[in-house]
Design a protein around this motif. Structure first.
Motif, PDB file in Angstrom:
ATOM      1  N   CYS A 172       6.726   8.757  26.839  1.00  0.00           N
ATOM      2  CA  CYS A 172       6.798  10.002  26.074  1.00  0.00           C
ATOM      3  C   CYS A 172       6.641   9.666  24.591  1.00  0.00           C
ATOM      4  CB  CYS A 172       8.129  10.702  26.333  1.00  0.00           C
ATOM      5  SG  CYS A 172       8.194  12.361  25.614  1.00  0.00           S
ATOM      6  N   ALA A 173       5.919  10.517  23.876  1.00  0.00           N
ATOM      7  CA  ALA A 173       5.644  10.245  22.459  1.00  0.00           C
ATOM      8  C   ALA A 173       5.802  11.506  21.602  1.00  0.00           C
ATOM      9  CB  ALA A 173       4.250   9.643  22.304  1.00  0.00           C
ATOM     10  N   VAL A 174       6.834  12.298  21.911  1.00  0.00           N
ATOM     11  CA  VAL A 174       7.178  13.420  21.033  1.00  0.00           C
ATOM     12  C   VAL A 174       7.816  12.844  19.770  1.00  0.00           C
ATOM     13  CG1 VAL A 174       7.464  15.008  22.980  1.00  0.00           C
ATOM     14  CG2 VAL A 174       9.447  13.724  22.139  1.00  0.00           C
ATOM     15  N   PRO A 175       8.059  13.657  18.732  1.00  0.00           N
ATOM     16  CA  PRO A 175       8.607  13.073  17.495  1.00  0.00           C
ATOM     17  C   PRO A 175       9.849  12.212  17.716  1.00  0.00           C
ATOM     18  CG  PRO A 175       7.808  15.270  17.052  1.00  0.00           C
ATOM     19  CD  PRO A 175       7.658  15.071  18.549  1.00  0.00           C
ATOM     20  N   ALA A 176      10.753  12.615  18.608  1.00  0.00           N
ATOM     21  CA  ALA A 176      11.949  11.789  18.887  1.00  0.00           C
ATOM     22  C   ALA A 176      11.651  10.821  20.030  1.00  0.00           C
ATOM     23  CB  ALA A 176      13.137  12.677  19.227  1.00  0.00           C
ATOM     24  N   MET A 177      10.537  10.131  19.901  1.00  0.00           N
ATOM     25  CA  MET A 177      10.083   9.278  21.024  1.00  0.00           C
ATOM     26  C   MET A 177      11.044   8.143  21.335  1.00  0.00           C
ATOM     27  SD  MET A 177       6.810   7.491  19.165  1.00  0.00           S
ATOM     28  CE  MET A 177       6.220   8.981  18.352  1.00  0.00           C
ATOM     29  N   ASP A 178      11.722   7.619  20.309  1.00  0.00           N
ATOM     30  CA  ASP A 178      12.676   6.545  20.605  1.00  0.00           C
ATOM     31  C   ASP A 178      13.795   7.050  21.515  1.00  0.00           C
ATOM     32  OD1 ASP A 178      13.605   8.142  18.502  1.00  0.00           O
ATOM     33  OD2 ASP A 178      14.699   6.506  17.533  1.00  0.00           O
ATOM     34  N   GLN A 179      14.254   8.280  21.233  1.00  0.00           N
ATOM     35  CA  GLN A 179      15.291   8.870  22.085  1.00  0.00           C
ATOM     36  C   GLN A 179      14.777   9.066  23.515  1.00  0.00           C
ATOM     37  OE1 GLN A 179      15.918  13.036  21.540  1.00  0.00           O
ATOM     38  NE2 GLN A 179      17.998  13.020  22.382  1.00  0.00           N
ATOM     39  N   HIS A 180      13.574   9.608  23.631  1.00  0.00           N
ATOM     40  CA  HIS A 180      13.067   9.948  24.961  1.00  0.00           C
ATOM     41  C   HIS A 180      12.771   8.699  25.789  1.00  0.00           C
ATOM     42  CE1 HIS A 180      12.009  14.430  24.290  1.00  0.00           C
ATOM     43  NE2 HIS A 180      12.938  14.046  23.425  1.00  0.00           N
ATOM     44  N   ILE A 181      12.276   7.660  25.134  1.00  0.00           N
ATOM     45  CA  ILE A 181      12.039   6.407  25.875  1.00  0.00           C
ATOM     46  C   ILE A 181      13.373   5.762  26.228  1.00  0.00           C
ATOM     47  CG2 ILE A 181      11.113   4.069  25.707  1.00  0.00           C
ATOM     48  CD1 ILE A 181       8.909   5.289  23.840  1.00  0.00           C
ATOM     49  N   SER A 182      14.304   5.762  25.288  1.00  0.00           N
ATOM     50  CA  SER A 182      15.617   5.189  25.567  1.00  0.00           C
ATOM     51  C   SER A 182      16.278   5.898  26.740  1.00  0.00           C
ATOM     52  CB  SER A 182      16.507   5.298  24.326  1.00  0.00           C
ATOM     53  OG  SER A 182      17.811   4.870  24.613  1.00  0.00           O
ATOM     54  N   GLN A 208      12.494  -2.513  32.074  1.00  0.00           N
ATOM     55  CA  GLN A 208      13.629  -2.726  31.166  1.00  0.00           C
ATOM     56  C   GLN A 208      13.589  -1.693  30.048  1.00  0.00           C
ATOM     57  OE1 GLN A 208      14.176  -6.741  29.639  1.00  0.00           O
ATOM     58  NE2 GLN A 208      15.162  -6.013  27.758  1.00  0.00           N
ATOM     59  N   HIS A 209      14.761  -1.237  29.657  1.00  0.00           N
ATOM     60  CA  HIS A 209      14.850  -0.434  28.436  1.00  0.00           C
ATOM     61  C   HIS A 209      16.276  -0.520  27.927  1.00  0.00           C
ATOM     62  CE1 HIS A 209      16.800   2.541  30.934  1.00  0.00           C
ATOM     63  NE2 HIS A 209      16.952   3.364  29.927  1.00  0.00           N
ATOM     64  N   GLU A 210      16.484  -0.072  26.693  1.00  0.00           N
ATOM     65  CA  GLU A 210      17.844  -0.096  26.164  1.00  0.00           C
ATOM     66  C   GLU A 210      18.300   1.327  25.848  1.00  0.00           C
ATOM     67  OE1 GLU A 210      15.277  -1.672  24.465  1.00  0.00           O
ATOM     68  OE2 GLU A 210      15.344  -0.957  22.391  1.00  0.00           O
ATOM     69  N   LEU A 211      19.610   1.489  26.043  1.00  0.00           N
ATOM     70  CA  LEU A 211      20.224   2.809  25.935  1.00  0.00           C
ATOM     71  C   LEU A 211      21.231   2.796  24.784  1.00  0.00           C
ATOM     72  CD1 LEU A 211      20.357   5.525  27.479  1.00  0.00           C
ATOM     73  CD2 LEU A 211      21.966   4.439  29.053  1.00  0.00           C
ATOM     74  N   TYR A 212      21.092   3.762  23.890  1.00  0.00           N
ATOM     75  CA  TYR A 212      21.978   3.859  22.719  1.00  0.00           C
ATOM     76  C   TYR A 212      22.880   5.073  22.906  1.00  0.00           C
ATOM     77  CZ  TYR A 212      18.295   0.857  20.844  1.00  0.00           C
ATOM     78  OH  TYR A 212      17.384  -0.162  20.659  1.00  0.00           O
ATOM     79  N   THR A 213      24.180   4.856  22.998  1.00  0.00           N
ATOM     80  CA  THR A 213      25.068   5.990  23.275  1.00  0.00           C
ATOM     81  C   THR A 213      26.242   6.038  22.330  1.00  0.00           C
ATOM     82  OG1 THR A 213      26.686   4.974  24.768  1.00  0.00           O
ATOM     83  CG2 THR A 213      24.539   5.577  25.730  1.00  0.00           C
ATOM     84  N   THR A 214      26.917   7.178  22.382  1.00  0.00           N
ATOM     85  CA  THR A 214      28.100   7.404  21.533  1.00  0.00           C
ATOM     86  C   THR A 214      29.331   6.691  22.063  1.00  0.00           C
ATOM     87  OG1 THR A 214      28.379   9.437  22.812  1.00  0.00           O
ATOM     88  CG2 THR A 214      27.342   9.631  20.636  1.00  0.00           C
ATOM     89  N   GLY A 215      29.261   6.137  23.266  1.00  0.00           N
ATOM     90  CA  GLY A 215      30.410   5.429  23.826  1.00  0.00           C
ATOM     91  C   GLY A 215      30.248   3.930  23.704  1.00  0.00           C
TER      92      GLY A 215
END
Ligand SMILES: [Cu+2]
Length: 359
Positions: A172-182, A208-215
């Protein structure tokens, strides 16, 4: 940090690494874990009900080798689906996916074939805009411009000719692409060279991918995406197929192969940010197609190789002896503390001439 569950992330991974390592490292981790009373509270909401039991794609779900020698047209329909699922027991995330799995489905065509790709963003399964940028496409945004859709929009279709062979990522390559790929929006398309690929006994497909979360890693509850952590490239999880140890005994089970076989692994690194140090523990890439390059001579006996985010690579292994082969990122804190491991369980008779564990 919720100490108990943080340990559970590590225990799952350590068990996958092997019992001896688990005992040694678990004791070490227990000493280093902070006092629960002093733990900081991030105030996560309770874990949500899940939409699906499993976000991890089945690594054996690989399209069969090309068996045609004239150009053909493939009609592919790809749907974005936002789903709530567990990263590990007690930890939920609202993922964004292609077809409800991580990585998204793998596609396989032949050099010179035509692909008619129809993209859908059904309103009942999506709250955000999505699209498809395929690295197998010559065209604006790799097709992303023409496939950008809001929830419930009419479908979008593109046609492209797969001119250049290789194994390529789509994402996915919408403006928030880092979020959508993550959150899970990446997959692979293999364009086989006209002359095909060497025959192997089995093929597997991992992502493989990495996930960035609030926890915190392993903290019970529902984790939201954390844009600050993404900007800092400080992931909560680094995952193979979207879950901690998904393809291990502690997850949905390893995949299997037999002594004497040759297997090929397709490995997509969605990122969005981290380069993977891809390594098969207990084996070596006998032939390694760096950066997914299927035309150059493959590398020989490659142990560990960098896989940049936005790349699918491929490697072949000979299976001489039984036992687990662990697919890891050799930046090993991502394995022991962030969840990044999968297992190919090789079954068959021992081959003491090659390896004897009881001298
Ligand atoms: Cu998207």
């Amino acid at each position: 940090m919720t100490t108990t569950t943080a340990i559970s992330t590590r225990r799952t991974v350590l068990q996958a690494l092997g019992a001896t390592g688990a005992v040694a490292l678990a004791g070490c981790l227990a000493e280093n874990d902070p006092d629960p009373a002093a733990a900081d509270e991030t105030g996560l909401e309770a874990a949500k009900a899940v939409d699906i039991d499993r976000i991890a794609a089945d690594p054996t779900d690989v399209p069969p080798p090309v068996d045609w020698d004239e150009p053909r047209t493939h009609e592919i329909t790809l749907e974005s689906i936002e789903v709530t699922a567990e990263v590990e027991p007690g930890v939920t995330v609202d993922f964004m996916t292609y077809e409800g799995q991580i990585p998204g489905p793998m596609y396989r065509v032949r050099e010179g074939d035509t692909v008619e790709l129809t993209f859908k963003v059904p309103g009942e399964h999506n709250a955000a805009m999505h699209n498809v940028d395929s690295h197998a496409v010559y065209g604006p945004g790799g097709g992303a411009v023409a496939t950008s859709l809001g929830p419930g929009d009419d479908t979008a279709s593109i046609r492209f000719k797969a001119i250049y062979p290789g194994v390529h990522i789509y994402h996915c390559a919408v403006p928030a692409m880092d979020q959508h790929i993550s959150l899970g929006m990446f997959g692979a398309i293999l364009v086989e060279p006209e002359d095909g690929l060497p025959e192997v006994d089995r093929e597997f497909y991992f992502g493989q991918h990495e996930l960035y979360t609030t926890g915190d890693t392993g903290e019970d509850g529902h984790h939201e995406f954390d844009f600050d952590a993404a900007a800092d490239e400080d992931p909560t999880y680094v995952l193979l197929n979207g879950e901690v140890g998904a393809i291990t005994e502690d997850g949905h089970g390893p995949v299997t192969a037999e002594v004497g076989e040759t297997v090929r692994v397709y490995f997509a690194n969605g990122g969005p940010n981290l380069t993977s140090a891809l390594h098969p523990i207990g084996n070596v890439w006998s032939r390694y197609y760096r950066d997914g390059d299927l035309l150059s001579e493959p590398g020989r006996n490659v142990e560990t190789s960098p896989v940049a985010p936005g790349t699918v690579t491929a490697g072949e292994m000979e299976l001489h002896v039984p036992g687990p082969i662990k697919i890891v990122d050799h930046a090993l804190s991502r394995v022991t503390q962030r969840g990044m491991i999968g297992v190919i369980d090789v079954q068959g008779e021992p081959n003491p001439e090659i390896y004897d564990d009881d001298l």
